[in-house]
Design a protein around this motif. Structure first.
Motif, PDB file in Angstrom:
ATOM      1  N   ILE A 344      88.405  10.986  10.172  1.00  0.00           N
ATOM      2  CA  ILE A 344      88.396  12.453  10.279  1.00  0.00           C
ATOM      3  C   ILE A 344      89.164  12.856  11.535  1.00  0.00           C
ATOM      4  O   ILE A 344      88.938  12.298  12.615  1.00  0.00           O
ATOM      5  N   ARG A 406      81.166   8.058   6.364  1.00  0.00           N
ATOM      6  CA  ARG A 406      81.346   9.471   6.733  1.00  0.00           C
ATOM      7  C   ARG A 406      80.266   9.923   7.711  1.00  0.00           C
ATOM      8  O   ARG A 406      80.548  10.594   8.708  1.00  0.00           O
ATOM      9  N   LEU A 410      81.051  11.385  11.309  1.00  0.00           N
ATOM     10  CA  LEU A 410      80.644  12.740  11.701  1.00  0.00           C
ATOM     11  C   LEU A 410      79.735  12.716  12.922  1.00  0.00           C
ATOM     12  O   LEU A 410      79.804  13.594  13.779  1.00  0.00           O
ATOM     13  N   GLU A 414      80.440  14.831  16.261  1.00  0.00           N
ATOM     14  CA  GLU A 414      79.521  15.831  16.814  1.00  0.00           C
ATOM     15  C   GLU A 414      79.320  15.685  18.317  1.00  0.00           C
ATOM     16  O   GLU A 414      78.776  16.575  18.969  1.00  0.00           O
ATOM     17  N   TRP A 422      87.203  20.353  12.700  1.00  0.00           N
ATOM     18  CA  TRP A 422      87.508  19.256  11.789  1.00  0.00           C
ATOM     19  C   TRP A 422      86.895  19.552  10.438  1.00  0.00           C
ATOM     20  O   TRP A 422      86.011  20.412  10.320  1.00  0.00           O
ATOM     21  N   THR A 424      84.532  18.764   7.307  1.00  0.00           N
ATOM     22  CA  THR A 424      83.268  18.025   7.200  1.00  0.00           C
ATOM     23  C   THR A 424      83.085  17.448   5.794  1.00  0.00           C
ATOM     24  O   THR A 424      82.104  16.772   5.525  1.00  0.00           O
ATOM     25  N   SER A 428      82.526  13.288   1.382  1.00  0.00           N
ATOM     26  CA  SER A 428      81.138  13.686   1.117  1.00  0.00           C
ATOM     27  C   SER A 428      80.823  13.443  -0.360  1.00  0.00           C
ATOM     28  O   SER A 428      81.720  13.536  -1.212  1.00  0.00           O
TER      29      SER A 428
END
Ligand code: AMP
Ligand code: GLY
Length: 638
Positions: A344, A406, A410, A414, A422, A424, A428
């Motif tokens: 990401i 993922r 993430l 954070e 970015w 999210t 997913s």
């Protein structure tokens, strides 16, 4: 003996290369030259007894002099611009092994028209239909041939910003033409205009010494700026890969075909230029309703795909890059741990439109299974990290499943302090499911419902086309308001289920039959607004004239009037129109029109027969179009 490696380029992709080299079991000195002092690469260079030189990587002599000074055994070229600027050629001439093709071979990326022509000679079926325009007139002609579904691409390198897609970035041919004018006025000499494809994109990178090939797992990049694939194209906002050498929406055949095309292109380049392509060939593909299509080639690692690739690589990266550069790749054994990966990117808020520099930020160092790669970042004198305009940093993570990777990525994202944003949704479960469903829909046979009250001649033609293998659909239900109509007999003759009744019963049965699309073939009732709304964008009528001519009139009247008009005004053109059905009779958006000439000897009957043949072709085209697009973008003004 220590080996000296020079990385050319200083973005996140090159940080990933430096990181992978730093894990090599060989004793290495790692250096880098590039336009910014990437703090991640700098740390690795410092730790591995290398240097970091600041300057333009497109200056071949400058890069060569650095390589010679460092006694480089291997140079790894990250971005495409130095390839075009003959950096690989210059280094090779100086006797240095290079991972990255010479400029003539790199044209596979640097000229989109060359890439199209090259692949066309190998596998024409995987190339989208395209035209190359050298002037506005040619662009106009090309656009007209694609209707509302087109893509306009600058032919030369344009940093990921040279592509605009109809509906998403260009709302009309006029807008497309002004974009073409802009491209021509900024120095492009040719523009590629091609059909818009519908499906799911994936990248397949092949590392090669010109003969042997090692393929990456397929990876899906996310080019759009925002969640749910909205917004402008970017350099790539993130990417993921599966543990199984597939992606959840791809078949094994899709991947095998992409590998085979990459291999054939590598061979064709060797034959054409009489020298091997050494480096990586990146194929950007799209899985579509009937297989795969090639969207673009790059002559370098993808960014972000390189971040997935090098994070996952368990075998020695130095050996991989060196053996590809030296022509000994056949002895290299890649190791795959069968893990999923998610990468990401965090970017400044205004990216890609604005280049926001100097935004301070920090990020906690990585957790297990996670790597941080810096991109467009600088460290100021007091040690604070600041954005340098483009994509800031990426977090790449690997785990047993896409979702787990993922979640890990993430949680590192954070920890970012500072105004970066970015996506999210990359990897997913909801986004992956949407992609699987999209491909399933595109690849299933269309289930067609028909509404008719008359003889159903057009349906007879369509059944015939299906029997001759021209059409691959299921006729799931024929509905009629008249039990004794010819279309009902025709359906029964061909074992197509029939439903007779009023509108609400018909709608219920069409629902139960699971139809994807409804064709009105001589249906003599006006459909209610409620029905039209329920089946919005999925219900089509064929009208026996070039609408808006003779809108709202019946078959026989239309042909009589067309003949009468010819006699009165000399206008001898008529035809048929397929349009979307809306509550306004014969006024829905036009999808397809086909025309023919009325001869002086034509009668109502002979003209009707002529137009019905056009209707058959138009309906076949509609069904094929609906399948290819999944029903998207059929008209301009939907
Ligand atoms: P390119 O630079 O050629 O890779 O194009 C950038 C992006 O534009 C691709 O990743 C696609 O999302 C989109 N694109 C390019 N060509 C097509 C096409 N023929 N149909 C649909 N989308 C396309
Ligand atoms: N990921 C797209 C590119 O590297 O061009």
């Amino acid at each position: 003996m220590k080996r000296s490696v020079l990385i050319v380029g200083s973005g996140a992709r090159e940080h990933a290369i430096a990181y992978a080299l730093s894990k090599s079991t060989h004793s290495l000195s790692i250096s880098c030259c590039g336009p910014n002092l990437n703090p991640g690469i700098k740390t690795i260079c410092d730790r591995y007894e290398g240097t970091m030189a600041l300057g333009s990587v497109n200056d071949a002599e400058w890069v060569r002099d650095i390589a010679l000074r460092l006694h480089a055994d291997l140079a790894v070229i990250g971005p495409e611009a130095p390839l075009e600027a003959r950096v690989a050629d210059t280094l090779r001439t100086a006797g240095i092994s290079v991972f990255g093709p010479d400029a003539d071979l790199a044209r596979i990326e640097t000229s989109k028209s060359y890439a199209r022509e090259c692949v066309c000679a190998i596998a024409p079926e995987v190339i989208p239909k395209f035209r190359i325009a050298h002037s506005i007139d040619e662009a106009q002609e090309a656009l007209a041939s694609f209707g509302p579904r087109f893509v306009v691409k600058a032919d030369g390198l344009s940093g990921g910003k040279g592509v605009k897609v109809s509906k998403e970035h260009l709302g009309s041919h006029d807008e497309a033409l002004s974009w073409c004018r802009q491209l021509f006025s900024t120095g492009q000499t040719s523009i590629v205009i091609e059909e818009k494809l519908y499906g799911q994109e994936f990248s397949l990178m092949t590392i090669t010494d010109g003969i042997s090939c090692i393929h990456s797992t397929p990876i899906q990049d996310h080019k759009r700026a925002f969640d749910e694939d909205c917004g402008p194209n970017t350099g790539g906002m993130g990417s993921y890969s599966s543990p199984d050498n597939l992606l959840p929406f791809l078949s094994k055949t899709d991947v095998e075909q992409a590998c085979s095309i990459n291999e054939q292109v590598i061979q064709a380049l060797r034959n054409e230029f009489g020298k091997p392509y050494r480096g990586v060939l990146y194929g950007g593909y799209m899985a579509v309703s009937d297989g795969i299509r090639l969207i673009e080639y790059n002559a370098r690692f993808g960014d972000p795909e390189a971040l997935n690739f090098f994070t996952l690589l368990s075998s020695d990266a130095y050996e991989l890059l060196q053996s590809a550069a030296d022509g000994t790749l056949s002895s290299y054994r890649p190791i795959s741990d069968n893990q999923a990966s998610v990468c990401i990117y965090a970017v400044p808020n205004g990216y890609p439109e604005l280049s926001e520099r100097n935004v301070p930020f920090s990020i906690d160092s990585e957790m297990a299974g996670t790597q941080i790669f810096y991109g467009s970042v600088e460290r100021d004198d007091s040690g604070i990290l600041r954005t340098a305009g483009s994509r800031t940093l990426a977090v790449a993570s690997y785990a047993d499943s896409i979702d787990q990777a993922r979640v890990q990525a993430l949680s590192t994202m954070e920890t970012i302090q500072g105004t970066l944003r970015w996506r999210t949704d990359i990897g997913s479960p909801v986004a992956v499911r949407r992609k699987i469903d999209h491909m399933t829909r595109l690849r299933k046979r269309l289930s067609v419902g028909v509404l008719g009250s008359t003889r159903g001649t057009d349906l007879r033609y369509l059944i015939d086309a299906k029997q001759h293998g021209i059409l691959d659909v299921d006729f799931s239900l024929v509905c009629s308001d008249k039990a004794d109509s010819g279309i009902v007999d025709l359906a029964r003759e061909h074992d197509i289920p029939v439903c007779i009744g009023r509108e609400h019963q018909l709608s219920k049965s069409l629902d139960e039959a699971g139809v994807d699309i409804i064709l009105l073939i001589g249906y003599m009732r006006i459909l209610s607004a409620q029905f039209c709304l329920k089946w919005k964008d999925r219900i089509f009528n064929v009208h026996p004239s070039l609408l808006p001519d003779f809108a709202g009139m019946k078959d026989a009247d239309v042909h009589a009037l067309a003949i009468e008009r010819m006699r009165a005004s000399g206008n001898n053109i008529t035809g048929c129109t397929v349009h979307l059905v809306t509550p306004h009779v014969d006024a829905g958006p036009i999808i397809i029109q086909k025309s023919c000439t009325i001869e002086t000897h034509d009668t109502e009957q002979s003209l009707k027969a002529k137009v019905q043949l056009l209707e058959k072709d138009a309906l076949i085209e509609l069904l094929q179009l609906f399948r290819q697009t999944g029903g998207q973008d059929l008209a301009w003004d939907m």
